[in-house]
Structures are given as C-alpha cells and as structure tokens.
Design an enzyme around this catalytic site. Structure first.
Site, mmCIF file in Angstrom:
data_model
loop_
_atom_site.group_PDB
_atom_site.id
_atom_site.type_symbol
_atom_site.label_atom_id
_atom_site.label_comp_id
_atom_site.label_asym_id
_atom_site.label_seq_id
_atom_site.Cartn_x
_atom_site.Cartn_y
_atom_site.Cartn_z
ATOM 1 N N LYS A 13 -12.360 6.542 8.655
ATOM 2 C CA LYS A 13 -12.063 7.577 7.637
ATOM 3 C C LYS A 13 -13.089 7.567 6.505
ATOM 4 O O LYS A 13 -13.633 8.598 6.148
ATOM 5 C CB LYS A 13 -10.675 7.349 7.007
ATOM 6 C CG LYS A 13 -9.515 7.427 7.943
ATOM 7 C CD LYS A 13 -8.203 7.287 7.203
ATOM 8 C CE LYS A 13 -7.958 5.940 6.544
ATOM 9 N NZ LYS A 13 -7.655 4.839 7.445
ATOM 10 N N ARG A 88 0.623 8.061 2.560
ATOM 11 C CA ARG A 88 0.993 7.088 3.588
ATOM 12 C C ARG A 88 2.513 7.024 3.753
ATOM 13 O O ARG A 88 2.990 6.297 4.617
ATOM 14 C CB ARG A 88 0.480 5.704 3.216
ATOM 15 C CG ARG A 88 -0.884 5.355 3.855
ATOM 16 C CD ARG A 88 -1.323 4.094 3.192
ATOM 17 N NE ARG A 88 -2.146 3.195 3.918
ATOM 18 C CZ ARG A 88 -3.437 2.998 3.642
ATOM 19 N NH1 ARG A 88 -4.058 3.756 2.779
ATOM 20 N NH2 ARG A 88 -4.093 2.062 4.259
ATOM 21 N N ARG A 122 -16.103 -6.066 10.850
ATOM 22 C CA ARG A 122 -16.641 -5.261 9.751
ATOM 23 C C ARG A 122 -17.129 -6.157 8.605
ATOM 24 O O ARG A 122 -16.465 -7.118 8.229
ATOM 25 C CB ARG A 122 -15.534 -4.320 9.234
ATOM 26 C CG ARG A 122 -15.939 -3.512 8.032
ATOM 27 C CD ARG A 122 -15.060 -2.304 7.860
ATOM 28 N NE ARG A 122 -13.766 -2.635 7.242
ATOM 29 C CZ ARG A 122 -12.906 -1.706 6.838
ATOM 30 N NH1 ARG A 122 -13.164 -0.430 7.028
ATOM 31 N NH2 ARG A 122 -11.761 -2.069 6.296
ATOM 32 N N ARG A 155 -13.628 -8.315 4.281
ATOM 33 C CA ARG A 155 -12.462 -8.067 3.434
ATOM 34 C C ARG A 155 -11.336 -9.011 3.825
ATOM 35 O O ARG A 155 -11.113 -9.254 5.007
ATOM 36 C CB ARG A 155 -11.987 -6.613 3.634
ATOM 37 C CG ARG A 155 -12.416 -5.696 2.525
ATOM 38 C CD ARG A 155 -12.152 -4.260 2.860
ATOM 39 N NE ARG A 155 -10.751 -3.953 3.127
ATOM 40 C CZ ARG A 155 -10.292 -2.714 3.313
ATOM 41 N NH1 ARG A 155 -11.124 -1.693 3.265
ATOM 42 N NH2 ARG A 155 -9.016 -2.488 3.557
ATOM 43 N N ARG A 166 -1.249 -4.408 9.348
ATOM 44 C CA ARG A 166 -1.626 -3.097 8.800
ATOM 45 C C ARG A 166 -1.421 -2.005 9.848
ATOM 46 O O ARG A 166 -0.983 -0.900 9.530
ATOM 47 C CB ARG A 166 -3.090 -3.116 8.325
ATOM 48 C CG ARG A 166 -3.259 -3.926 7.045
ATOM 49 C CD ARG A 166 -4.709 -4.251 6.786
ATOM 50 N NE ARG A 166 -5.517 -3.104 6.474
ATOM 51 C CZ ARG A 166 -6.846 -3.075 6.588
ATOM 52 N NH1 ARG A 166 -7.497 -4.124 7.040
ATOM 53 N NH2 ARG A 166 -7.515 -1.997 6.264
HETATM 54 P P1 AMP Z 1 -7.158 0.997 2.822
HETATM 55 O O1 AMP Z 1 -8.498 0.660 2.243
HETATM 56 O O2 AMP Z 1 -6.874 2.485 2.795
HETATM 57 O O3 AMP Z 1 -6.943 0.396 4.196
HETATM 58 O O4 AMP Z 1 -6.055 0.356 1.849
HETATM 59 C C1 AMP Z 1 -5.998 -1.038 1.612
HETATM 60 C C2 AMP Z 1 -4.616 -1.407 1.111
HETATM 61 O O5 AMP Z 1 -4.348 -0.724 -0.139
HETATM 62 C C3 AMP Z 1 -3.467 -0.996 2.031
HETATM 63 O O6 AMP Z 1 -3.247 -1.931 3.063
HETATM 64 C C4 AMP Z 1 -2.313 -0.921 1.025
HETATM 65 O O7 AMP Z 1 -1.857 -2.222 0.677
HETATM 66 C C5 AMP Z 1 -2.975 -0.329 -0.219
HETATM 67 N N1 AMP Z 1 -2.916 1.162 -0.203
HETATM 68 C C6 AMP Z 1 -3.970 2.034 -0.140
HETATM 69 N N2 AMP Z 1 -3.540 3.322 -0.145
HETATM 70 C C7 AMP Z 1 -2.189 3.271 -0.208
HETATM 71 C C8 AMP Z 1 -1.155 4.266 -0.229
HETATM 72 N N3 AMP Z 1 -1.433 5.586 -0.167
HETATM 73 N N4 AMP Z 1 0.138 3.834 -0.321
HETATM 74 C C9 AMP Z 1 0.432 2.519 -0.404
HETATM 75 N N5 AMP Z 1 -0.476 1.530 -0.351
HETATM 76 C C10 AMP Z 1 -1.782 1.886 -0.262
#
Ligand code: AMP
Length: 216
Positions: A13, A88, A122, A155, A166
């Site tokens: 994404k 989400r 990654r 990460r 996740r």
């Molecule tokens: P990402 O980089 O999008 O994979 O997000 C990393 C982490 O941030 C996720 O595993 C969640 O813990 C938190 N996070 C990011 N976006 C959201 C969202 N829209 N709602 C809830 N938690 C989020």
C-alpha cells in the site's frame, strides 16, 4: 480525488500510494506513519498507542480518528488524499462516510504466504524511510540505504509472530469493510500474486481503475 488503498499489512500500500502522490497531486496519508511519529516523539498519545502497536493490535478508534483529523486539516489535503491503513474498523468507516465523499477504494489482493515472506524480509532506512527487501529489493551495500547511506532496520512489528497477529487482526476487522465498500460499488480489486511484479505495473492498474471510475 479521495481514495482509500486497502490491503493486508505488507501488500505494498505504502509503496504504491507514495508513487501515486506525484501523479494525482494529493498527499499519501498513512495512519501507521502518524502513529509511529507520535511514538517517536514520545507524546502521551504515542505512549498509549505503542502498547497496541507492539502487540500487533489496533489502536482505539478515538485516538486514530483524532490523529487523522489533525492531519486532514493541513492545506495539502484540501484537494483530496490517498488513505493507507484507514479505515480499519466499521467505526472508522462511519466517521469517513459522515465527513467525506470517497471516490474510489482499491483492494490489493495478496496471499498470506507472500505477505509473511515480504514483511519478514523488509528493511527500512532509519534516516529517510526508504523501503528495501532482503529478497526482492536489496540495497547495493548490505544493511545500508542506497539513497542516503543511513542504517537499515527491521520494524519491531515485522517479526514473524507479530506479522501473523497483524494478518489475523486484518482478516477479522478490516475484511468486512471490503464488503461494505463493495456494496457501495466504489471498490476495485487489484491482484498481486507474485512478489516480483514491479510496482509500476500495479500503479498502472490503479490508474486504470481511476480512469474507469471517472468515466462513470
Ligand atoms: P501500518 O503501518 O498501517 O501497518 O500500522 C501499524 C500499526 O499502527 C497497526 O498494526 C496498528 O497498531 C496501528 N494502526 C495504524 N492505522 C490504524 C487504524 N486505522 N486503526 C487502528 N490502528 C491503526
């Protein structure tokens, strides 16, 4: 143009959205990046969010929505945005519906095995945030960024046990949203079943979906 890019963690994404920024002239807004910035700055919100992020769980809606609202108030979001990682949950989708008209939702379809393979390899630059992959997008010098010479790191939540959590969280909470937008007839599926497909090909498919949507 107000669009959302859906896809499991590691589906690309962020990579595709950042390439679309220059073409569409709207910002790429990743709620994951907003959360990581709060954690890095050691704010109160960051301190709370960190506990959820480290477990691979979702940060509560009120926190995420307030971070997003703050970001959307910046002038560059007036012409639109590409949302990555939001919504989400149904609560977050309802918030969007009440406040914005979304033009298009892209759903990246990627098998779980590919996700685990991609994320566990990654690497990210500590300085400029450039993304690499030990299998598919190696830096010229091991663990060093080609762009700025910064050190590369993995990460915390890209470790296999957290990736599995996740993915589970994604399936349970986010997949119902795909049906929500499909029923509204603004969702397009884009299939990425091979890690070696160059990003330009996927970006081209997304641009075709945008053109189709504009014709309607
Ligand atoms: P990402 O980089 O999008 O994979 O997000 C990393 C982490 O941030 C996720 O595993 C969640 O813990 C938190 N996070 C990011 N976006 C959201 C969202 N829209 N709602 C809830 N938690 C989020």
């Amino acid at each position: 143009m107000r669009m959302i890019i859906f896809g499991p963690p590691g589906s690309g994404k962020g990579t595709y959205a950042s390439r679309l920024v220059g073409i569409l002239g709207v910002p790429h807004i990743s709620t994951g990046d907003l959360v990581r910035e709060e954690i890095r700055m050691q704010t109160e919100v960051g301190r709370i969010a960190k506990q959820y992020v480290e477990r691979g769980e979702l940060v509560p809606d009120d926190i995420i929505i307030s971070l997003l609202v703050k970001r959307l108030q910046k002038p560059d979001a007036e012409r639109g945005f590409i949302l990555d990682g939001f919504p989400r949950t149904i609560g977050q989708a309802k918030f969007l519906e009440e406040n914005f008209k979304i033009d298009l939702v892209i759903n990246l379809v990627v098998p779980d095995e590919l996700i685990i393979q991609r994320l566990s390899n990654r690497l990210i630059c500590k300085i400029c945030g450039a993304i690499y992959n030990r299998l598919t997008l190696k830096p010229k010098v091991d663990e060093i960024c080609d762009v700025c010479g910064g050190e590369l790191y993995q990460r915390e939540d890209d470790k296999p046990e957290v990736i599995r959590e996740r993915l589970k969280v994604y399936r349970v909470n986010t997949e119902p949203l795909i049906n929500y937008y499909r029923e509204k007839k603004i969702l397009r599926d884009i299939y990425c079943e091979d890690l070696t497909i160059p990003p330009e090909i996927i970006v081209k498919k997304i641009l075709e979906a945008i053109d189709e949507m504009k014709k309607k």
